[in-house]
Design an enzyme around this catalytic site. Sequence first.
Site, mmCIF file in Angstrom:
data_model
loop_
_atom_site.group_PDB
_atom_site.id
_atom_site.type_symbol
_atom_site.label_atom_id
_atom_site.label_comp_id
_atom_site.label_asym_id
_atom_site.label_seq_id
_atom_site.Cartn_x
_atom_site.Cartn_y
_atom_site.Cartn_z
ATOM 1 N N CYS A 1 0.949 -1.166 0.019
ATOM 2 C CA CYS A 1 -0.075 -0.094 0.036
ATOM 3 C C CYS A 1 0.811 1.386 0.059
ATOM 4 C CB CYS A 1 -0.890 -0.061 1.172
ATOM 5 S SG CYS A 1 -0.023 -0.127 2.834
ATOM 6 N N HIS B 1 -1.402 1.552 7.464
ATOM 7 C CA HIS B 1 -1.975 1.512 5.983
ATOM 8 C C HIS B 1 -1.814 2.759 5.410
ATOM 9 C CE1 HIS B 1 -4.435 -0.297 2.809
ATOM 10 N NE2 HIS B 1 -5.207 0.795 2.988
#
Length: 951
Positions: free
Chosen positions: A306, A876
Site C-alpha cells: 500500500c 496502512h
Amino acid sequence: MAVAPWPFGGLCFRFRDQNPEVAVEGPLPISRCGSCKRRVTVMAAVAANVAAAAEDQEPQREAVPGLESQRLQIENGESGRGRPLRAGESWFLVEQHWYKQWEAYVQGGDKDSGTFPGCINNADLFEDQVNWHLKKGLVEGEDYVLLPAAAWHYLVDWYGLEHGQPPIERKVVELPSVQKVEVYPVELLLARHSDMDTTHTAQFSRTDSVDLVLRTAREQFLVNPQEETRLWIKNAEGSFERLCNTRVTVLDAALKTGQVVIMETRNKDGTWPSAQPQAVNTALEEDENFQGQPGICGLTNLGNTCFMNSALQCLSNVPQLTEYFLKNRYLEELNFCNPLGMKGEIAEAYADLVKQAWSGHHRSIVPHVFKTKVGHFASQFLGYQQHDSQELLSFLLDGLHEDLNRVKKKEYVELCDAAGRPDQEVAQEAWQNHKRRNDSVIVDTFHGLFKSTLVCPDCGNVSVTFDPFCYLSVPLPVSHKRVMEVFFVSMDPRRKPEQHRLVVPKKGKISDLCVALAKHTGMSPERMMVADVFSHRFYKIYQLEESLSSILDRDDIFIYEVSGRSAIGENTREDVVLPIYLRERTPARDYNNSYYGLMLFGHPLLVSVPRDRLSWDALYHILLYRLSRYVTRPSSDDEDDGDEKDMEDKDNIPKPGHVAGGSSQDSGPEQAGPSSGVAGGSRAPVDSSPGPSHWPQRARRKHLFTLQTVNSNGTSDRSTFNEDTHAQPYIAIDWEPEMKKRYYDEVEAEGYVKHDCVGYVLKKAPVRLQECIELFTTVETLEKENPWFCPTCKQHQLATKKLDLWMLPETLIIHLKRFSYTKFSREKLDTLVEFPIRDLDFSEFVIKPQNESAPELYKYDLIAVSNHYGGLRDGHYTTFACNKDSGQWHYFDDNSVSPVTENQIESKAAYVLFYQRQDVARRLQPQPGLPDPPASPACGSPPNSEFMDVN
C-alpha cells in the site's frame, strides 16, 4: 545521402544510402549498352547520341578526358582507389573482369583499341536479376574491386551502367580497431508480434541505428503514427530480448543476418501484449469494453505494498509529469548509459503504469512488473515488508531523474562558497551548476533551491551556499509532554489494580512518573516502585533516577505501593522488598511422568517485608494476606494433622534475610544487585500492613502453596545462597494444579479498574502548515554527530544552521515528519496539521526578491495527499488526489477508488502533500476558456465512514 543524378544517354541514375533506384527519364536515344560492340565506333555513336540529347535538354558536358588522365583520376589522387577509408563514406562494387578490361584499355593508350570495356556490367555479382541480391562469398580482388564514390561517378559518366542494374553502394563502417567497407549488410527478418510466422526481409548497415529498423518495420506493417511500438529480438534458443535503446547502432545491438526482429504495438488500454499473463486473459476480456474516467484506476495490493500504491497515485496525479509520459516525450530522453541510472527500466516501467491508469480501460491494475523493477534496483524494497511511502517516493523521483537525465556525460563542477558575493549571483551560479549535471523533467517539475547559512560559534565565520532540493521535510511542533499508561498496585489486597493515564515530561525521570501518579492516588511517591512486567515476570525494575525515554509505549508498566522509606539509624527497622512470582506445577511430557515442570502465570508482586520478622512461615502468611482478594483461605475441613512436622521443619529454613546476603542484626544498608534494579538500604521499605501476628496462628493448617527462592527469570530454583553475594532474592509461589484450581480465582486475579483519568481524551491543538514551514526555517545548532568543518578555524564546529527558501518548483512536495526516532524511543505524531486546499501562500517564506506583478508564482493549490493510518509497527497508506481532467477529488485505497468532497481531505493521517503552483495550473489547462473546477464538486457516494473518520 542523396547523390545528384548523372544523366547518360537518357538514363538518370540516383545513388542513395539504402535503397538505390534507377529511374528512366524520357525515350532512350541509344540502344542498350549490353548490345554494343566493343569498338571505338560504338563509343563514338554513344558520344554522338549524348551530344544530341544534350543539345535539346542539357548544357554541354565536359569532354571525356584522355585515357592517361582517366587512369590517374581512378587509380590515384583524393578521389581514386588509393584514398584511405573514412567511416560513413559510400564505396561502390565493380565487377573484377570489367575493371581489368578497363585497366588494359587505359594502359594501352589507344582509343581505337579493341579492348574498349563498354558499359559497366556487374551481372556476375548478382544472384538474380529481380531482387538484385549479391552472391554469397564474393572476394575482393577476385570477384570485384571497390571504388570511392567520386571514382564510381567518373566511370559511370564516361562509360555508363548496364541498363536496369542498380549501383552496388556500400558504406564504410568503423569496427573495433579497423575500418572496412560493408559489402554484405545485415539482413533482418521483420515480423509483427501478432503474426511472428510471417517475416519480411530488410537490409541494414551495421552503422544504421535501431531506430531506423523500427521506422522501417512501422512502414512495412503500416502502423499509424499515433500508435506506440517497440522491438524484440528472437534469440537462437527461442527466447526474446527487448531492444530498449533505439539510438544505438545495429552493430552495438549485436544484430546479425537472419535474426528475427519482432515489432510489438501497445494496446489501447496501455498494456503490451507480451506483458499480459495468461491467467488474467479472462479478466481482460471482461474489461475489454470498459470505459471509465482516465486516471480513476486502483492499484492492487501485492502484499504490504500500500505504501507503493499511495506514492504512485500521488505522482500519477501530477499533471505535467503525466502528460510528459502520455505524449511519449520521455522516449526521446531515455538515458541508457547513465551509470547513476537504471538503464531506463524504471522510467519505462513507470510509463507503462501511467499509460494503463490513464487509458480509461481499467478499474484497477496489478503493478507487479513495477514492483519487481523497484526491488531489482533498490534491495530495501525487495520482498513484501511494510515500508515508508515517502522513502519510496524519494527513490522513484531520483530514479526517474537519472533515467531521463538529458545530460549524457556529467562534467565535474566545483562547489563555490558565496565569499561575500550577492545572493542573486551565488544562487544563479549554483542553479546553473546544478543544471549542468542534472537536467530532466523531474528537475523541471520538482526541484527548487535552498539558501543554507552556517555560522561558526568560535570565529563567527559565515558560510552561505545554495543547494537544490526535491521535497521539503518539515518538522511538526513537538510537545514536551508524554502520555503514559500504567497500572497501580496497592498494598491493600482488597483493591484491584488501577489503570492510569499520566502526563509526564518527555525527558523526565522515573521519579516524575511517581509524582504524576501521586496526584491521582494521593499516595506518596516515596512509597512507589516502578517495574516493567513481561511474560509474568519482571523484565526490569527501575531506579528513581533512570530516564523515562527507556520506557516504550508498548511496555506494560506496573507501579507498586511499598512501605515508606525511613532513614538508616540505630533504632530504625530495615525492610526488604521481595519480588514475588506465581508458578504452577505441570506434569512434564515424560514417559514415566516422574518430572514436574513449573510454569509462570498471573501478575508478579513487589512485597515489602520487615527483615527482623522474616521466616518462611511469616512470609507465607504475609503473601496469603496479599493474595486474599483472589485466593480463598482453607476451611477447618481442610486441616491436615500430618503437616505439623513439616511446619516445624520449615521454621528452621534460613530466613530470606540470609538469602539477601546479611543477617537480621546487620545495621548496614542492604544493597541490591545491579541487574535487579531493587534498592536495598537506600530504599528500605517498612511494612505497615497487618502482619502474621494479627492472624490466629494455626501451625497445623494445611499450606496452599510452597515457597522457593528462584532467579530473576523465575525459572531456576536456588536452595542455597552465598552470604557474601549481593544478588536480589526472588521468591516463587508454587501451586499444585489441584490446589490452584480449588483456591485460586483466575478471573478475579486478572481483574482491574480504570481510573477516571483513562476516560479523558487528551485533545491536541491542531497545527497550521505554515507553523511547520516556519519551524523548518528557524536557526538550529548542529548535532555532535554531524559537525561542520570551519575553513577559518580549521576544525569541526557545532555551528548554527539556517535554511531559507530561495526558489520554489512548479510542484512542491511537503513531507510531514510524523515519525520520530531516538535512541530509546520511536513514536508517530498524530497531530492534526491544518493545510489549505487552495492559495497556500509562500511569499512570506521565499527570500529571493519577488515579482510583485505575478503573485501566482508564490501561491499553490493542493493536488494530492499520501495518508498513513495506524502506528509504527503496522499501518496502512491511502491517497487523496485531484483528477487533472475533471477537477474531482478521489480517495484511492489500493484497488478501491471512490469520489470524496474537499472537506474530507484534511485529517491526522496526512503524511505527504503535493502542491502545484497556480501559474502552472493555468498553463496546463487544455481550454483556457473553460471555467475553473468548482470549489466543492459533486462527490457522489462518499467512501465508507470507517475508513474516512480519521479525526
